[in-house]
Design a protein around this motif. Structure first.
Motif, PDB file in Angstrom:
ATOM      1  N   VAL A   1      48.746  41.583  40.145  1.00 38.60           N
ATOM      2  CA  VAL A   1      47.392  41.388  39.630  1.00 38.60           C
ATOM      3  C   VAL A   1      46.468  41.288  40.836  1.00 38.60           C
ATOM      4  N   ARG A   2      45.667  42.312  41.057  1.00 38.70           N
ATOM      5  CA  ARG A   2      44.798  42.370  42.226  1.00 38.70           C
ATOM      6  C   ARG A   2      43.337  42.334  41.808  1.00 38.70           C
ATOM      7  N   MET A   3      42.548  41.553  42.549  1.00 34.29           N
ATOM      8  CA  MET A   3      41.115  41.478  42.294  1.00 34.29           C
ATOM      9  C   MET A   3      40.365  41.779  43.586  1.00 34.29           C
ATOM     10  N   PRO A   4      39.265  42.532  43.498  1.00 34.69           N
ATOM     11  CA  PRO A   4      38.486  42.827  44.706  1.00 34.69           C
ATOM     12  C   PRO A   4      37.834  41.565  45.256  1.00 34.69           C
TER      13      PRO A   4
ATOM     14  N   ILE B   1      35.695  35.382  48.557  1.00 32.04           N
ATOM     15  CA  ILE B   1      35.167  35.372  47.195  1.00 32.04           C
ATOM     16  C   ILE B   1      35.796  36.535  46.440  1.00 32.04           C
ATOM     17  N   ALA B   2      36.554  36.206  45.389  1.00 29.12           N
ATOM     18  CA  ALA B   2      37.195  37.227  44.557  1.00 29.12           C
ATOM     19  C   ALA B   2      36.418  37.379  43.263  1.00 29.12           C
ATOM     20  N   ILE B   3      36.298  38.606  42.789  1.00 25.48           N
ATOM     21  CA  ILE B   3      35.615  38.907  41.534  1.00 25.48           C
ATOM     22  C   ILE B   3      36.676  39.094  40.455  1.00 25.48           C
ATOM     23  N   VAL B   4      36.656  38.207  39.444  1.00 25.44           N
ATOM     24  CA  VAL B   4      37.717  38.161  38.430  1.00 25.44           C
ATOM     25  C   VAL B   4      37.205  38.681  37.092  1.00 25.44           C
ATOM     26  N   GLU B   5      37.965  39.596  36.504  1.00 23.75           N
ATOM     27  CA  GLU B   5      37.611  40.142  35.197  1.00 23.75           C
ATOM     28  C   GLU B   5      37.707  39.057  34.130  1.00 23.75           C
ATOM     29  N   GLN B   6      36.875  39.182  33.103  1.00 28.94           N
ATOM     30  CA  GLN B   6      36.849  38.181  32.038  1.00 28.94           C
ATOM     31  C   GLN B   6      38.196  38.081  31.319  1.00 28.94           C
ATOM     32  N   GLU B   7      38.863  39.203  31.112  1.00 28.69           N
ATOM     33  CA  GLU B   7      40.113  39.174  30.354  1.00 28.69           C
ATOM     34  C   GLU B   7      41.256  38.536  31.151  1.00 28.69           C
ATOM     35  N   ARG B   8      41.065  38.348  32.459  1.00 24.80           N
ATOM     36  CA  ARG B   8      42.110  37.739  33.290  1.00 24.80           C
ATOM     37  C   ARG B   8      41.820  36.282  33.625  1.00 24.80           C
TER      38      ARG B   8
ATOM     39  N   ASP C   1      44.316  33.234  32.811  1.00 24.18           N
ATOM     40  CA  ASP C   1      45.536  33.220  33.626  1.00 24.18           C
ATOM     41  C   ASP C   1      45.231  32.801  35.057  1.00 24.18           C
ATOM     42  N   ILE C   2      44.098  33.263  35.582  1.00 25.81           N
ATOM     43  CA  ILE C   2      43.740  32.943  36.970  1.00 25.81           C
ATOM     44  C   ILE C   2      43.397  31.461  37.103  1.00 25.81           C
ATOM     45  N   ARG C   3      42.780  30.868  36.081  1.00 28.92           N
ATOM     46  CA  ARG C   3      42.434  29.443  36.147  1.00 28.92           C
ATOM     47  C   ARG C   3      43.680  28.571  36.346  1.00 28.92           C
ATOM     48  N   LEU C   4      44.813  29.011  35.832  1.00 27.84           N
ATOM     49  CA  LEU C   4      46.048  28.248  35.976  1.00 27.84           C
ATOM     50  C   LEU C   4      46.523  28.192  37.423  1.00 27.84           C
TER      51      LEU C   4
ATOM     52  N   ARG D   1      52.012  40.727  36.602  1.00 28.31           N
ATOM     53  CA  ARG D   1      51.978  40.809  35.140  1.00 28.31           C
ATOM     54  C   ARG D   1      52.926  41.922  34.715  1.00 28.31           C
ATOM     55  N   THR D   2      53.414  41.850  33.489  1.00 29.95           N
ATOM     56  CA  THR D   2      54.287  42.903  32.960  1.00 29.95           C
ATOM     57  C   THR D   2      53.652  43.494  31.719  1.00 29.95           C
TER      58      THR D   2
END
Length: 306
Positions: free
Chosen positions: A33-36, A175-182, A185-188, A280-281
């Protein structure tokens, strides 16, 4: 026998191939799972204007080493100066009148003047604080970082505007830009160790420090904009200037990634990165469906932004 076996192979072979293909098509495959992201100086390194005014004097140069409390700039606000002079005059006049009322034993006039003096003193204290805020000092030890610092002389700044950066080589974050749908999971992963990867595939350990509670369309990290060669599609905002004039086509969350001092020294600010938030799978079918949907949405949003 031979013709029968040949016919059977013609039937069974494609069935086996189709079954294997279907199995692979729906087989969950792990993918990172990669974020810019982009490297920035920490927010605490920004020296902001504490009052509005014109930059009257600049006492430092770009790259100069300063210590906390050192004088950086002097702002000028004639309206504040006029208010201060008027209030100080009113205070002096009231003091004279208070003494006169006291000498005449005029208690009612003395009480009115005392209340008036209290109101003047309250206003005077507020204006004095605003006037003191026109003096800009370093809030921490570090190097002065500002492009075209001398050109700022005489320009008007609003309260809250960033004037310069004062930072050491270790005062950096990602600073990472995180998609709403992720985001759920990222908050965890808050407080946990993840990886940061450069465009040359060099990987560093880092820690998820904080995730902003609300998504935003505002893109402050201009290096990530497609207009600057970054991965994120943007459009011009109706207000703002510079980096704040860009808006994302859809809202994203911002995740602050803390770096060790050793890593911070190696990562220049403005460098585009990828933050690896684990794996992620999902089957190839789901990925293809998601890719097609994202491509469609991106094309639609890009057309709407024109």
């Amino acid at each position: 026998g031979s013709p029968i076996r040949f016919a059977r192979s013609l039937v069974v072979g494609p069935v086996i191939i189709a079954a294997c293909g279907g199995f692979l098509f729906w087989l969950p495959i792990p993918t990172s799972v990669r974020m810019p992201a982009v490297a920035n100086y920490v927010p605490e390194s920004s020296v902001r204007a504490r009052a509005s005014g014109f930059i009257h004097a600049i006492y430092v140069t770009e790259g100069e080493r300063v210590r906390r409390g050192d004088l950086l700039m002097q702002l000028e606000n004639r309206e504040l100066s006029t208010q201060l002079n008027e209030l100080e005059l009113a205070k002096s006049v009231n003091e004279v009148r208070l003494r006169q009322a006291q000498d005449k034993h005029d208690s009612s006039a003395y009480q009115v003047l005392q209340e008036n003096q209290l109101a003047v003193m309250t206003q005077l204290e507020q204006v004095r604080r605003q006037t003191d805020a026109l003096t800009v000092v370093a809030t921490r030890d570090g190097d002065v970082i500002a492009s075209g610092l001398a050109s700022l002389l005489g320009t008007y700044v609003e309260e809250g505007d960033v004037l310069v950066i004062v930072a050491a080589s270790t005062d950096k974050e990602v600073i990472a830009i995180v998609e709403q749908e992720r985001i759920e999971d990222i908050r965890l992963l808050e407080g946990r160790t993840i990886s940061v990867r450069t465009v040359s595939y060099r990987t560093f350990p880092a820690r998820v420090d904080k995730i902003e509670p609300r998504a935003t369309e505002r893109l402050s990290e201009v290096a990530l904009a497609a207009t600057e060669g970054g991965p994120l599609l943007v459009r011009a905002a109706d207000d703002g200037a510079g980096a704040d004039s860009l808006k994302l086509l859809e809202p994203y969350f911002r995740a602050r990634i803390a770096l060790s001092h050793e890593v911070a020294r190696q990562v220049p600010t403005g460098m585009r990165l990828n933050v690896l938030f684990g794996y992620r799978t999902s089957p190839i079918a789901n990925r293809m469906s998601r890719w097609m949907q994202e491509t469609w949405d991106t094309a639609r949003d890009a057309a709407a932004a024109k």
